[in-house]
Write a protein that holds these residues in place. Structure first.
Motif, PDB file in Angstrom:
ATOM      1  N   THR A   1     -13.241  58.837  53.755  1.00 28.45           N
ATOM      2  CA  THR A   1     -13.505  57.388  53.715  1.00 28.45           C
ATOM      3  C   THR A   1     -14.157  56.974  52.400  1.00 28.45           C
ATOM      4  OG1 THR A   1     -15.687  57.652  54.727  1.00 28.45           O
ATOM      5  CG2 THR A   1     -13.799  57.347  56.204  1.00 28.45           C
ATOM      6  N   PHE A   2     -13.845  55.752  52.033  1.00 31.76           N
ATOM      7  CA  PHE A   2     -14.532  55.083  50.925  1.00 31.76           C
ATOM      8  C   PHE A   2     -15.040  53.751  51.462  1.00 31.76           C
ATOM      9  CE2 PHE A   2     -14.369  51.919  47.475  1.00 31.76           C
ATOM     10  CZ  PHE A   2     -15.313  52.475  46.628  1.00 31.76           C
ATOM     11  N   VAL A   3     -16.384  53.595  51.515  1.00 32.00           N
ATOM     12  CA  VAL A   3     -16.990  52.377  52.059  1.00 32.00           C
ATOM     13  C   VAL A   3     -16.984  51.307  50.970  1.00 32.00           C
ATOM     14  CG1 VAL A   3     -19.039  51.346  53.080  1.00 32.00           C
ATOM     15  CG2 VAL A   3     -18.430  53.725  53.621  1.00 32.00           C
ATOM     16  N   VAL A   4     -16.305  50.206  51.261  1.00 29.26           N
ATOM     17  CA  VAL A   4     -16.138  49.129  50.283  1.00 29.26           C
ATOM     18  C   VAL A   4     -17.372  48.235  50.304  1.00 29.26           C
ATOM     19  CG1 VAL A   4     -14.717  47.177  49.592  1.00 29.26           C
ATOM     20  CG2 VAL A   4     -13.646  49.207  50.612  1.00 29.26           C
ATOM     21  N   GLN A   5     -17.893  47.914  49.105  1.00 28.51           N
ATOM     22  CA  GLN A   5     -19.066  47.049  48.986  1.00 28.51           C
ATOM     23  C   GLN A   5     -18.736  45.729  48.299  1.00 28.51           C
ATOM     24  OE1 GLN A   5     -21.942  47.823  50.347  1.00 28.51           O
ATOM     25  NE2 GLN A   5     -21.438  49.970  50.868  1.00 28.51           N
ATOM     26  N   ASP A   6     -17.796  45.751  47.372  1.00 31.31           N
ATOM     27  CA  ASP A   6     -17.579  44.561  46.541  1.00 31.31           C
ATOM     28  C   ASP A   6     -16.171  43.994  46.674  1.00 31.31           C
ATOM     29  OD1 ASP A   6     -16.329  46.701  45.424  1.00 31.31           O
ATOM     30  OD2 ASP A   6     -17.145  46.460  43.407  1.00 31.31           O
ATOM     31  N   GLU A   7     -15.470  44.333  47.728  1.00 34.41           N
ATOM     32  CA  GLU A   7     -14.148  43.760  47.961  1.00 34.41           C
ATOM     33  C   GLU A   7     -14.168  43.009  49.287  1.00 34.41           C
ATOM     34  OE1 GLU A   7     -10.757  46.318  47.586  1.00 34.41           O
ATOM     35  OE2 GLU A   7     -11.660  47.480  45.953  1.00 34.41           O
ATOM     36  N   THR A   8     -13.369  41.964  49.364  1.00 33.10           N
ATOM     37  CA  THR A   8     -13.318  41.149  50.572  1.00 33.10           C
ATOM     38  C   THR A   8     -12.263  41.694  51.518  1.00 33.10           C
ATOM     39  OG1 THR A   8     -13.966  39.196  49.289  1.00 33.10           O
ATOM     40  CG2 THR A   8     -12.964  38.816  51.461  1.00 33.10           C
ATOM     41  N   TRP A   9     -12.641  41.780  52.791  1.00 32.69           N
ATOM     42  CA  TRP A   9     -11.694  42.190  53.835  1.00 32.69           C
ATOM     43  C   TRP A   9     -10.650  41.110  54.024  1.00 32.69           C
ATOM     44  CZ3 TRP A   9      -9.772  45.932  56.685  1.00 32.69           C
ATOM     45  CH2 TRP A   9      -9.142  45.653  57.897  1.00 32.69           C
ATOM     46  N   THR A  10      -9.369  41.478  53.991  1.00 35.55           N
ATOM     47  CA  THR A  10      -8.284  40.486  54.071  1.00 35.55           C
ATOM     48  C   THR A  10      -7.612  40.474  55.437  1.00 35.55           C
ATOM     49  OG1 THR A  10      -6.717  42.122  53.194  1.00 35.55           O
ATOM     50  CG2 THR A  10      -7.797  40.659  51.604  1.00 35.55           C
ATOM     51  N   GLY A  11      -8.097  41.292  56.357  1.00 33.11           N
ATOM     52  CA  GLY A  11      -7.471  41.338  57.668  1.00 33.11           C
ATOM     53  C   GLY A  11      -8.102  40.342  58.627  1.00 33.11           C
ATOM     54  N   ILE A  12      -7.882  40.547  59.917  1.00 34.17           N
ATOM     55  CA  ILE A  12      -8.398  39.636  60.939  1.00 34.17           C
ATOM     56  C   ILE A  12      -9.916  39.742  60.989  1.00 34.17           C
ATOM     57  CG2 ILE A  12      -6.276  39.843  62.296  1.00 34.17           C
ATOM     58  CD1 ILE A  12      -7.929  41.663  64.213  1.00 34.17           C
ATOM     59  N   THR A  13     -10.530  38.672  61.451  1.00 35.26           N
ATOM     60  CA  THR A  13     -11.992  38.665  61.600  1.00 35.26           C
ATOM     61  C   THR A  13     -12.413  38.329  63.020  1.00 35.26           C
ATOM     62  OG1 THR A  13     -12.050  36.336  60.906  1.00 35.26           O
ATOM     63  CG2 THR A  13     -12.365  38.031  59.199  1.00 35.26           C
ATOM     64  N   GLU A  14     -11.520  37.855  63.829  1.00 40.29           N
ATOM     65  CA  GLU A  14     -11.852  37.463  65.202  1.00 40.29           C
ATOM     66  C   GLU A  14     -11.195  38.428  66.186  1.00 40.29           C
ATOM     67  OE1 GLU A  14     -13.967  35.226  66.003  1.00 40.29           O
ATOM     68  OE2 GLU A  14     -14.273  34.458  63.977  1.00 40.29           O
TER      69      GLU A  14
END
Length: 297
Positions: free
Chosen positions: A284-297
């Motif tokens: 795994t690579f934990v993302v800190q500075d990129e925005t998640w583009t998938g679903i949020t709800e």
């Protein structure tokens, strides 16, 4: 007393008259034998005279000459035939001698061929043994090189990677990601990523896009939240194929990018999902500075 003595005028105990009678009988027997021989001679002479008196056919002189010529021709032909037979016998003996010589030469050549074949067989056997030893050495060399190659990749080498230059003239493997994962307080979501360019050509692999199709990555349950059990059920097969050498020639691990979208009050949930679920199956690579583009709800 009786006395045995010759009587007066007797010869050998016989009188003269008795002796003359015996002589007369002897003369008669002699005359009879002479007459018998004479009759036989006359009979033979009569037969001989009959033969000599038989008529002899007359033959003309030219017929005698023709017969003599034919006889001479026949004699010449006979001599020629005898000479031909003798020549054939000499030729046969010569051929027989040549055949024996050829047999001896063939026997010698066969011995030479047998020796050559034995030498060839020995040479081929030696070459085969050398080739087998070389194959063994090559195999061992490849095994050592493979082991060093895998050790260089680390404990958990990436299934998908790109070889990039590194400082000092070396190279390193940059991990490529198979999909993205977001951890929520109430579930886990997946987002699809395109296959990276290229392929693991240093491992005689194919293009990553082909491997993505074989792994059926496009049909993962994207676009909705999954329970922990649903997540494991969806991705476990992909991870297993990497670890069981079905992707690379060595056990490998796929890499994913992970987003922590849990609230501050649910960080225990994040820790559990990240370390116990996702990292148990992926790098795994934990993302800190990129925005998640998938679903949020």
């Amino acid at each position: 007393m009786i006395r045995n003595e010759y009587r007066h005028g007797a010869v050998l105990g016989l009188t003269v008259a008795e002796i003359f009678i015996l002589l007369a009988f002897l003369l008669l027997f002699t005359l009879l034998g002479f007459l018998t021989d004479t009759e036989e001679e006359k009979h033979e002479l009569a037969q001989t005279s009959d033969l000599e008196s038989a008529p002899v056919p007359w033959v003309r002189p030219e017929q005698y000459e023709a017969l003599i010529r034919e006889y001479r021709i026949i004699q010449q032909e006979r001599e020629k035939a005898i000479a031909t037979i003798e020549q054939k016998q000499r030729d046969h003996a010569q051929l027989q001698s040549q055949i024996e010589s050829l047999k001896q030469e063939i026997g010698q050549k066969q011995e030479e061929v047998d020796l050559a074949n034995l030498a060839k067989i020995d040479s081929e056997s030696a070459l085969n043994m050398i080739e087998k030893k070389l194959d063994t050495v090559r195999y061992e060399k490849q095994a050592v090189e493979r082991e060093l190659y895998i050790q260089k990749k680390g404990d958990q080498p990436a299934c998908w990677y790109t070889i990039v230059p590194e400082g000092g003239g070396g190279y390193r493997e940059k991990r490529n990601y198979i999909f993205d994962v977001a951890v929520f307080e109430d579930g886990i979501a997946l987002t699809e990523r395109p296959a990276p360019e290229g392929g693991a050509y240093d491992d005689n692999g194919g293009a990553y896009d082909n491997e993505r199709q074989e792994l059926d990555v496009a049909n993962l349950p994207y676009g909705r939240k999954l329970s922990d059990e649903e997540f494991l059920e969806a991705v476990r097969n992909i991870s297993d194929k990497g670890r069981e050498r079905e992707v690379r020639t060595y056990p490998c691990v796929f890499s994913v990018k992970v987003w922590d979208l849990t609230p501050k009050s649910a960080k225990e949930r994040w820790q559990y999902v990240h370390y116990n679920l996702i990292q148990s199956w992926f790098s795994t690579f934990v993302v800190q500075d990129e925005t998640w583009t998938g679903i949020t709800e």
